[in-house]
Enzyme design. Structure first.
Site, PDB file in Angstrom:
ATOM      1  N   TYR A 253      13.614 -15.761 -30.475  1.00 11.77           N
ATOM      2  CA  TYR A 253      14.051 -15.160 -29.325  1.00 11.77           C
ATOM      3  C   TYR A 253      15.291 -13.807 -29.213  1.00 11.77           C
ATOM      4  O   TYR A 253      15.934 -13.208 -28.385  1.00 11.77           O
ATOM      5  CB  TYR A 253      14.905 -16.319 -27.904  1.00 11.77           C
ATOM      6  CG  TYR A 253      14.274 -17.629 -27.680  1.00 11.77           C
ATOM      7  CD1 TYR A 253      14.192 -18.354 -28.344  1.00 11.77           C
ATOM      8  CD2 TYR A 253      13.696 -17.799 -25.763  1.00 11.77           C
ATOM      9  CE1 TYR A 253      13.070 -19.289 -28.348  1.00 11.77           C
ATOM     10  CE2 TYR A 253      13.577 -19.002 -25.772  1.00 11.77           C
ATOM     11  CZ  TYR A 253      12.989 -19.948 -26.183  1.00 11.77           C
ATOM     12  OH  TYR A 253      12.437 -20.762 -26.232  1.00 11.77           O
TER      13      TYR A 253
ATOM     14  N   ASP B 119      14.664 -25.683 -27.145  1.00 11.53           N
ATOM     15  CA  ASP B 119      14.310 -25.405 -25.549  1.00 11.53           C
ATOM     16  C   ASP B 119      13.342 -26.463 -26.159  1.00 11.53           C
ATOM     17  O   ASP B 119      12.903 -27.059 -24.629  1.00 11.53           O
ATOM     18  CB  ASP B 119      13.541 -23.830 -25.750  1.00 11.53           C
ATOM     19  CG  ASP B 119      12.852 -23.170 -24.188  1.00 11.53           C
ATOM     20  OD1 ASP B 119      13.837 -24.448 -23.558  1.00 11.53           O
ATOM     21  OD2 ASP B 119      12.701 -22.398 -24.861  1.00 11.53           O
TER      22      ASP B 119
ATOM     23  N   ASP C  18      13.660 -30.019 -22.923  1.00 13.00           N
ATOM     24  CA  ASP C  18      12.853 -30.338 -22.173  1.00 13.00           C
ATOM     25  C   ASP C  18      11.905 -32.076 -22.211  1.00 13.00           C
ATOM     26  O   ASP C  18      11.810 -32.316 -21.131  1.00 13.00           O
ATOM     27  CB  ASP C  18      11.658 -29.580 -21.717  1.00 13.00           C
ATOM     28  CG  ASP C  18      12.197 -28.330 -20.581  1.00 13.00           C
ATOM     29  OD1 ASP C  18      13.347 -27.935 -20.725  1.00 13.00           O
ATOM     30  OD2 ASP C  18      11.188 -27.763 -20.347  1.00 13.00           O
TER      31      ASP C  18
ATOM     32  N   ASP D 239       9.736 -31.933 -36.107  1.00 12.34           N
ATOM     33  CA  ASP D 239       9.160 -33.013 -35.810  1.00 12.34           C
ATOM     34  C   ASP D 239       9.140 -34.645 -35.952  1.00 12.34           C
ATOM     35  O   ASP D 239       9.091 -34.816 -34.776  1.00 12.34           O
ATOM     36  CB  ASP D 239       8.170 -32.326 -36.940  1.00 12.34           C
ATOM     37  CG  ASP D 239       7.729 -32.651 -38.373  1.00 12.34           C
ATOM     38  OD1 ASP D 239       9.190 -32.226 -39.087  1.00 12.34           O
ATOM     39  OD2 ASP D 239       7.116 -32.674 -38.820  1.00 12.34           O
TER      40      ASP D 239
ATOM     41  N   LYS E 140      13.944 -27.059 -39.610  1.00 12.32           N
ATOM     42  CA  LYS E 140      12.233 -26.808 -40.707  1.00 12.32           C
ATOM     43  C   LYS E 140      12.695 -25.803 -41.870  1.00 12.32           C
ATOM     44  O   LYS E 140      11.953 -25.804 -42.512  1.00 12.32           O
ATOM     45  CB  LYS E 140      11.996 -26.041 -39.553  1.00 12.32           C
ATOM     46  CG  LYS E 140      10.056 -26.592 -40.251  1.00 12.32           C
ATOM     47  CD  LYS E 140       9.272 -28.044 -39.843  1.00 12.32           C
ATOM     48  CE  LYS E 140       8.130 -28.496 -40.101  1.00 12.32           C
ATOM     49  NZ  LYS E 140       8.086 -29.173 -40.217  1.00 12.32           N
TER      50      LYS E 140
END
Ligand code: ATP
Length: 339
Positions: free
Chosen positions: A125, A233, A237, A209, A176
């Site tokens: 971002y 983010d 959710d 993942d 990751k």
């Protein structure tokens, strides 16, 4: 703490105009000494004043002890001069940590009560995109300083959560680093180094993942997750979906300074706005987070218990299968919280 703390209300657009008054009503009932102020922000404000976050709103936000933010509508495809008020506020007030709790609905399994601590100031971002031949490159920024400070917040939150739940604190670092060897390698290394100073916390790590798979399969294995901006983010959710949907998901944005911003995760919900049926519970849970941030633990516990009871017994807004209005749910929660 200021003896008469100020809370700035920024309802914004759409259902923000319905759920923030509900949150303010309950907050003032629990803490009558709070001074409420209100200001404009968002798309309607932009259309009226040419700015989505006018200078006077930003000035009030800087002075407030806390901000209750509703939601703002982003113009589809963008509008010249429009920039997202929430992104500006996070940046201007250096609210680098986004706290997103999620807990299972009462009586439903699997049971879980977890917190995602999302780095708010960098990652993907960064807003830095540049053209290349046939496309664009978006910069994903990871610094040691931001990784350390988010790890510190996550460790402190793990201790606080464990005190309330009576469980041993547990922190999962999500990254990751197998692919993003240098950037996420740095994030992982800095988080591990910070967490090493908290010997009471059980620390482990997962690739993002794998973390998504475990969240969907067995969310009860998590207590606190610390991760970078985009991963946080998405995972939060997912957790919100498991926890009953957007009408229930609260969040806090905090930094090193006293001021902090509390907001429901949902957006302006134009499809239901203006009908008086928006679920106020995400906004009311954001008030629980505000109360905890101010260490008003008794009031926070009362409000949380009231929300849990309303979730168990009703009344419920249509998103939860009921036919109650925002006002009826707010009234039920307020009455129970005041006990
Ligand atoms: P925005 O562009 O502002 O993000 P959106 O519609 O894309 O708006 P949300 O506002 O988060 O995203 O809404 C997603 C879905 O969730 C919509 O169907 C909306 O009606 C529903 N929803 C969001 N908030 C609430 C709420 N407080 N109560 C009930 N339903 C909600």
């Amino acid at each position: 703490m200021n003896p008469e703390p100020t809370v700035l209300l920024l309802p914004g657009d759409g259902v923000g105009q319905e759920v923030i008054p509900a949150a303010a009503e309950v907050l003032i009932a629990l803490l009558p000494h709070v001074r409420l102020q209100q200001a404009e922000a968002g798309w309607a404000c932009f259309q009226k004043h040419g700015s989505a976050l006018p200078p006077q709103t930003l000035a009030l936000a800087r002075e407030a002890d806390a901000i209750l933010f509703g939601a703002t509508q982003s113009p589809m495809g963008g509008a010249p001069g429009y920039s997202s008020p929430i992104l500006t506020l996070r940046k201007e007030l250096d609210l680098f940590a986004n706290l997103r709790p999620a807990r299972s609905l009462p009586g439903l399994s699997p049971r879980f009560d977890l917190l995602i601590v999302r780095e708010n100031s960098e990652g993907l971002y960064s807003g830095r995109e540049r053209p290349i031949e046939d496309g664009f490159v978006a910069e994903r920024i990871v610094t040691a300083r931001a990784s350390r400070r988010i790890a510190r917040v996550a460790c402190e939150q793990a201790l606080r959560l464990a005190t309330r739940s009576g469980r041993r604190p547990h922190l999962t670092i999500v990254h990751k680093a197998n692919v993003l060897k240098r950037s996420d390698g740095l994030f992982r290394e800095q988080c591990l180094a910070v967490a090493a100073a908290y010997p009471d916390i059980r620390v482990d790590e997962l690739l993002v993942d794998t973390a998504a798979m475990w969240l969907a399969r067995d969310p009860g294995r998590f207590q606190v997750i610390v991760t970078s901006n985009l991963f946080g983010d998405i995972l939060s959710d997912l957790a919100a979906g498991l926890a009953g949907g957007l009408g229930l998901a609260p969040s806090a944005n905090i930094g090193d300074a006293q001021s902090a911003l509390f907001e429901p995760v949902h957006g302006s919900a134009p499809d239901i706005a203006g009908r008086g049926v928006a679920n106020p519970l995400a906004a009311l849970r954001s008030v629980v987070m505000l109360l905890r941030h101010w260490q008003r633990d008794a009031e926070a516990a009362n409000l949380e218990a009231a929300i849990e009871r309303v979730l168990r017994e009703g009344p419920h807004t249509p998103d939860l299968g009921g036919d109650a209005t925002t006002e009826q749910v707010t009234h039920a929660v307020k009455t129970l919280a005041l006990g």
